[in-house]
Each structure stands twice: as structure tokens, then as C-alpha cells.
Design a protein around this motif. Structure first.
Motif, PDB file in Angstrom:
ATOM      1  N   TYR A   1      -1.273  12.359   7.754  1.00 37.54           N
ATOM      2  CA  TYR A   1      -2.156  11.280   8.203  1.00 37.54           C
ATOM      3  C   TYR A   1      -1.554   9.915   7.878  1.00 37.54           C
ATOM      4  CZ  TYR A   1      -5.815   7.792   7.704  1.00 37.54           C
ATOM      5  OH  TYR A   1      -6.529   6.621   7.755  1.00 37.54           O
ATOM      6  N   LEU A   2      -1.054   9.746   6.630  1.00 37.30           N
ATOM      7  CA  LEU A   2      -0.516   8.461   6.228  1.00 37.30           C
ATOM      8  C   LEU A   2       0.776   8.136   6.973  1.00 37.30           C
ATOM      9  CD1 LEU A   2      -1.219   8.550   2.397  1.00 37.30           C
ATOM     10  CD2 LEU A   2      -2.287   7.065   4.099  1.00 37.30           C
ATOM     11  N   LYS A   3       1.615   9.139   7.202  1.00 40.93           N
ATOM     12  CA  LYS A   3       2.837   8.898   7.955  1.00 40.93           C
ATOM     13  C   LYS A   3       2.505   8.429   9.367  1.00 40.93           C
ATOM     14  CE  LYS A   3       7.172  10.931   9.524  1.00 40.93           C
ATOM     15  NZ  LYS A   3       8.090  12.102   9.470  1.00 40.93           N
TER      16      LYS A   3
ATOM     17  N   LEU B   1       7.383   6.365   2.144  1.00 42.11           N
ATOM     18  CA  LEU B   1       6.339   7.250   1.620  1.00 42.11           C
ATOM     19  C   LEU B   1       6.805   7.998   0.376  1.00 42.11           C
ATOM     20  CD1 LEU B   1       4.843   8.737   4.911  1.00 42.11           C
ATOM     21  CD2 LEU B   1       3.949   6.872   3.519  1.00 42.11           C
TER      22      LEU B   1
ATOM     23  N   VAL C   1      -0.937  -0.158   2.516  1.00 39.16           N
ATOM     24  CA  VAL C   1      -1.306   1.234   2.296  1.00 39.16           C
ATOM     25  C   VAL C   1      -0.952   1.600   0.860  1.00 39.16           C
ATOM     26  CG1 VAL C   1      -0.999   3.631   3.005  1.00 39.16           C
ATOM     27  CG2 VAL C   1      -0.890   1.800   4.723  1.00 39.16           C
ATOM     28  N   THR C   2      -1.956   1.950   0.072  1.00 38.49           N
ATOM     29  CA  THR C   2      -1.732   2.455  -1.284  1.00 38.49           C
ATOM     30  C   THR C   2      -1.593   3.970  -1.208  1.00 38.49           C
ATOM     31  OG1 THR C   2      -3.008   0.648  -2.261  1.00 38.49           O
ATOM     32  CG2 THR C   2      -2.671   2.612  -3.608  1.00 38.49           C
ATOM     33  N   LEU C   3      -0.495   4.489  -1.728  1.00 36.58           N
ATOM     34  CA  LEU C   3      -0.194   5.912  -1.569  1.00 36.58           C
ATOM     35  C   LEU C   3      -0.830   6.736  -2.694  1.00 36.58           C
ATOM     36  CD1 LEU C   3       3.531   5.653  -0.452  1.00 36.58           C
ATOM     37  CD2 LEU C   3       1.473   5.758   0.952  1.00 36.58           C
TER      38      LEU C   3
ATOM     39  N   ASP D   1      -2.614  14.450   2.392  1.00 37.42           N
ATOM     40  CA  ASP D   1      -2.719  13.176   3.105  1.00 37.42           C
ATOM     41  C   ASP D   1      -1.410  12.726   3.741  1.00 37.42           C
ATOM     42  OD1 ASP D   1      -5.416  12.843   2.401  1.00 37.42           O
ATOM     43  OD2 ASP D   1      -4.860  12.012   0.454  1.00 37.42           O
ATOM     44  N   TYR D   2      -0.340  13.513   3.580  1.00 37.98           N
ATOM     45  CA  TYR D   2       0.975  13.029   3.995  1.00 37.98           C
ATOM     46  C   TYR D   2       1.056  12.788   5.508  1.00 37.98           C
ATOM     47  CZ  TYR D   2       6.004  12.560   4.508  1.00 37.98           C
ATOM     48  OH  TYR D   2       7.257  12.087   4.809  1.00 37.98           O
TER      49      TYR D   2
ATOM     50  N   ARG E   1       2.928   1.275  -3.148  1.00 39.41           N
ATOM     51  CA  ARG E   1       2.247   0.629  -2.032  1.00 39.41           C
ATOM     52  C   ARG E   1       3.246   0.327  -0.928  1.00 39.41           C
ATOM     53  NH1 ARG E   1      -0.113  -4.783  -3.008  1.00 39.41           N
ATOM     54  NH2 ARG E   1       1.182  -4.928  -4.885  1.00 39.41           N
TER      55      ARG E   1
ATOM     56  N   LYS F   1      -0.272   6.988  10.375  1.00 36.83           N
ATOM     57  CA  LYS F   1      -0.892   5.671  10.302  1.00 36.83           C
ATOM     58  C   LYS F   1       0.155   4.572  10.160  1.00 36.83           C
ATOM     59  CE  LYS F   1      -3.974   2.842   7.430  1.00 36.83           C
ATOM     60  NZ  LYS F   1      -4.882   2.819   6.251  1.00 36.83           N
ATOM     61  N   VAL F   2       1.091   4.757   9.220  1.00 37.63           N
ATOM     62  CA  VAL F   2       2.117   3.745   8.987  1.00 37.63           C
ATOM     63  C   VAL F   2       3.033   3.624  10.197  1.00 37.63           C
ATOM     64  CG1 VAL F   2       4.122   3.155   7.573  1.00 37.63           C
ATOM     65  CG2 VAL F   2       2.037   3.997   6.478  1.00 37.63           C
TER      66      VAL F   2
END
Length: 257
Positions: A237-239, A196, A216-218, A234-235, A201, A241-242
Motif C-alpha cells: 500500500y505504501l509503495k 522505503l 509519509v511516516t513509515l 503495509d508495504y 520518513r 501511495k508513494v
């Protein structure tokens, strides 16, 4: 806009065991892409194919619109271990590749000293690998890989053996060098936080056989601060998700094996 790196319908077998299955991947010039996935999913195999160390049984690989058939100086590689020559000092390790071909010794040495300065090793040119810490050795490897000016840099968990503090410093050094040189980077890691912080990406792979199952496009922008990135809206949520997708693929492999 054509891709700088393009893998089309890549499948690879080792002793009739399918390692990679129908890999399709485009990476554009100057992009930083990270591969994440369970152990044994073929992340490092993709790097080795791009490096030209071996060929797939199915599919095509292009770099800068040229077919990848063998290793080439335009595609550099950094491994988890720095693989320095113990009998050579730091400067000679960094300049080893150019010294194998015709070169201007003074010019190459000057460029090598500049790269050593960039990675914080000015004054260590005459030291030998046994005199360096793990992080310092990996900085030598970074300078050595970037010295020839590769179009593409392939990195196979280069910071995996380092302690947390040294690892963060190396991540920042890598990002700074990438932003300055706009080299196309493909980076393999198991560390979600590292992915991240570094990537444009993140591509997530399944295991046995390896497939790209998610992308996932960051949204963080390229001017990131490792200390404040976690404050981005968004950090978390994206963490999550990944991390959930990587764990799902790992568990799926364990229950099916």
C-alpha cells in the motif's frame, strides 16, 4: 523537543527562476529522512543549502540551533560519485579531511582503519582508487564521511550509479552504520524501494518550483531486513501511495511545461 535540522520558509532563486518555494522542514536528532521527487525539483539544492554551499534568498536554516552560513565538519556530505583523489591510497583518502587540521596521526589512522573494516575494506588501505570497483569506491567515500563523527550526514543519490546487488549491500551498510552512530541523515533518491527500506520518513516534492507536498511516516521499525520487508502488511500500500504521488508530480510538470 527541538529539531536538529530546521528549514523555515526557504525560497531560492537562480537567475530569477524560483527553484524552491516556501520549504518548511524539521528533522529530529538521529532521524533518517528521505527526499523523493521528480528530476529538477530541488532535492539536491536542499542538501547544498544545508551543507552551507550557498544561501537562500528567503528563510532561515538552523542545525543544532545554530544558523547555517557556511560548510562545517559537523555536516558531512556524500555524492553520487565518490570523488576520491586518484593519487592517494584508500587510507589517505579517508583521512584527508582530518589531515588538513591539527590531529593525532596515529589516532586518526586507527579510527580510519576501523571504519574501513566496518565497510568491508580491511586489507585495502594501500590500494589506489583505480584498483577498486565502483561499490568499493563508494564504501571508501562512506568511511571518509563518517570518520570525523559528523552530527549530520547529507547523501545525494550515493548509490545511484551502482548495480542492483551492490546497491542493496551499500544500503545495508549505511543502515547498520546509522543505527550504531545515530547520526541525523537526509538522503536524496529517485528509487521508491530504496526510500522505503532506509527511511523513518519520506518527503515527496513537487517540481518547478520545488515544494514539499506530502509526507509519509513509515511503520516498519528500524530493525528491517531488506529481504523480508516486502512481507510487511503495509508495504504494498505504501509503495503504491508513494509511487503514485511521485509519478503524479512528474506528469504534472511535463504537462505544464
Amino acid at each position: 523537543m527541538s529539531a536538529h535540522i530546521s528549514l523555515k520558509k526557504i525560497s531560492l532563486f537562480f537567475e530569477q527562476h524560483r527553484v524552491l518555494d516556501n520549504i518548511n522542514l524539521d528533522i529530529f536528532k538521529g532521524e533518517f529522512v528521505v527526499l523523493l521527487g521528480p528530476s529538477g525539483c530541488g532535492k539536491s539544492t536542499i542538501l547544498n543549502l544545508l551543507a552551507g554551499f550557498y544561501q537562500p534568498q528567503q528563510g532561515t536554516i538552523f542545525c543544532n540551533e545554530r544558523s547555517v552560513q557556511q560548510p562545517d565538519p559537523s555536516r558531512g556530505m556524500i555524492f553520487q560519485q565518490p570523488n576520491l583523489f586518484p593519487w592517494l591510497n584508500v587510507l589517505d583518502n579517508v583521512t584527508f579531511g582530518p589531515r588538513l587540521s591539527k590531529h593525532n596521526r596515529e589516532l586518526v589512522n586507527a579510527r580510519a582503519r576501523e571504519w574501513l573494516k566496518r565497510v568491508g575494506l580491511a586489507g585495502f588501505e594501500d590500494h589506489f582508487p583505480w584498483q577498486l570497483s565502483g561499490g568499493m569506491k563508494q564504501r571508501v567515500a562512506l568511511a571518509r564521511a563518517w570518520l570525523p563523527g559528523p552530527e549530520v550526514l547529507l547523501l545525494d543519490e550515493p548509490f545511484g550509479a551502482l548495480d542492483a546487488q551492490t546497491r542493496m549491500m551499500m544500503q545495508e551498510l549505511l543502515r547498520d552504520a546509522w543505527l550504531e552512530n545515530q547520526t541525523t541523515l537526509l538522503f536524496v533518491t529517485h528509487d521508491v524501494d530504496e526510500a522505503l527500506f532506509l527511511a523513518d520518513r519520506v518527503l515527496i516534492m513537487s517540481a518547478h518550483p520545488g515544494r514539499i507536498v506530502d509526507e509519509v511516516t513509515l511503520p516498519f521499525g528500524r530493525q528491517r531486513d531488506i529481504e523480508t520487508l516486502v512481507e510487511h502488511a503495509d508495504y504494498r500500500y505504501l509503495k503504491q501511495k508513494v509511487l503514485q504521488r511521485v509519478r503524479y508530480e512528474a506528469k504534472r510538470h511535463l504537462t505544464s511545461s
